[in-house]
Design an enzyme around this catalytic site. Structure first.
Site, PDB file in Angstrom:
ATOM      1  N   ASP A   1       0.822  -1.211   0.000  1.00 36.52           N
ATOM      2  CA  ASP A   1       0.000   0.000   0.000  1.00 36.52           C
ATOM      3  C   ASP A   1       0.854   1.259   0.000  1.00 36.52           C
ATOM      4  O   ASP A   1       1.973   1.277   0.487  1.00 36.52           O
ATOM      5  CB  ASP A   1      -0.994   0.003   1.163  1.00 36.52           C
ATOM      6  CG  ASP A   1      -0.331   0.204   2.501  1.00 36.52           C
ATOM      7  OD1 ASP A   1      -0.587   1.221   3.153  1.00 36.52           O
ATOM      8  OD2 ASP A   1       0.470  -0.667   2.892  1.00 36.52           O
ATOM      9  N   TYR A   2       0.287   2.312  -0.589  1.00 35.84           N
ATOM     10  CA  TYR A   2       0.985   3.599  -0.660  1.00 35.84           C
ATOM     11  C   TYR A   2       1.050   4.238   0.721  1.00 35.84           C
ATOM     12  O   TYR A   2       0.083   4.193   1.478  1.00 35.84           O
ATOM     13  CB  TYR A   2       0.245   4.541  -1.606  1.00 35.84           C
ATOM     14  CG  TYR A   2       0.566   4.324  -3.061  1.00 35.84           C
ATOM     15  CD1 TYR A   2       1.857   4.463  -3.536  1.00 35.84           C
ATOM     16  CD2 TYR A   2      -0.438   4.002  -3.976  1.00 35.84           C
ATOM     17  CE1 TYR A   2       2.159   4.276  -4.875  1.00 35.84           C
ATOM     18  CE2 TYR A   2      -0.157   3.819  -5.321  1.00 35.84           C
ATOM     19  CZ  TYR A   2       1.150   3.958  -5.769  1.00 35.84           C
ATOM     20  OH  TYR A   2       1.440   3.778  -7.084  1.00 35.84           O
TER      21      TYR A   2
ATOM     22  N   ASP B   1      -5.796   2.528  -1.439  1.00 31.26           N
ATOM     23  CA  ASP B   1      -4.409   2.740  -1.890  1.00 31.26           C
ATOM     24  C   ASP B   1      -3.559   1.485  -1.698  1.00 31.26           C
ATOM     25  O   ASP B   1      -2.342   1.562  -1.592  1.00 31.26           O
ATOM     26  CB  ASP B   1      -3.778   3.933  -1.141  1.00 31.26           C
ATOM     27  CG  ASP B   1      -3.818   3.753   0.362  1.00 31.26           C
ATOM     28  OD1 ASP B   1      -4.334   2.715   0.824  1.00 31.26           O
ATOM     29  OD2 ASP B   1      -3.342   4.642   1.086  1.00 31.26           O
TER      30      ASP B   1
END
Length: 215
Positions: A9-10, A186
């Site tokens: 994930d970002y 995200d």
């Protein structure tokens, strides 16, 4: 059997996009240095030294960071933090005092949305807000909050979609058995063959980090 899940994930993507769009030096500098953005905000808003930031102050700063992104009012922030409205108002004012370009940018977003009834994401997609000039205050305020958040949330969606397309191409090119099975905001989730984990992790990291260049 023989597979593992990879979750990628970002890190703070919406706040990074906010820094990119607003050009706010304080945020750009914090991200360029790899600082903990919530800790940095705690220092700025609560007027403490970095070493004085405990878990509770960091948590409050995180709520403020995301509250600003979601166009949260002082009433909303007060409820979220369990404090009185006056104190919440002070925190929001302090935030904008420390990050003035963020305030200017969010005001520009609202002006544009009121005029055009839409805003554009980083890749030029349009998000429409037909109720932004409604005479009904509740309806109007809701549209305003959505419009404030749309450039960040919409652009985060743009960027992860680019990453998904590129990762998919790479997995096919290299004839890998790993599959992309889920996207949650995200985050991307993969089902990877154990012997492919190393090569796939590298592909995922590379394509996600290089999907779009921000300031």
């Amino acid at each position: 059997e023989g597979y593992k899940l990879i979750s990628a994930d970002y890190s703070q993507i919406e706040l990074r996009i906010l820094a990119h769009f607003s050009g706010e030096p304080g945020l750009l500098e914090a991200f360029a240095r790899g600082e903990d953005i919530h800790k940095r905000t705690a220092v700025e808003v609560f007027g403490v030294k970095p070493e004085e930031v405990n878990e509770e102050l960091r948590r409050k700063a995180k709520v403020i960071n995301f509250g600003v992104l979601y166009g949260m009012s002082d009433f909303g922030l007060a409820q979220e933090l369990g404090i009185d409205q006056k104190e919440a108002k002070k925190y929001i004012e302090q935030y904008f005092l420390r990050y003035p370009r963020v305030k200017e940018f969010l005001e520009e977003v609202l002006v544009e949305a009121r005029k055009k009834l839409y805003i554009k994401t980083i890749l030029g997609r349009r998000c429409y807000f037909p109720d932004i000039n409604s005479e009904n205050q509740v309806v109007r305020k809701s549209a305003e909050r959505e419009a404030i958040n749309a450039p960040m949330q919409g652009s985060a969606a743009d960027i992860i979609k680019l990453a998904m397309i590129r990762i998919d191409q790479k997995l096919r090119e290299k004839n890998l058995k790993t599959k992309m099975i889920l996207q949650v905001h995200d985050e991307l989730v993969f089902e990877a063959k154990i012997e492919e984990i190393e090569i796939v992790s590298e592909i995922i990291r590379n394509e996600m980090e290089n999907a779009y260049t921000l300031k």
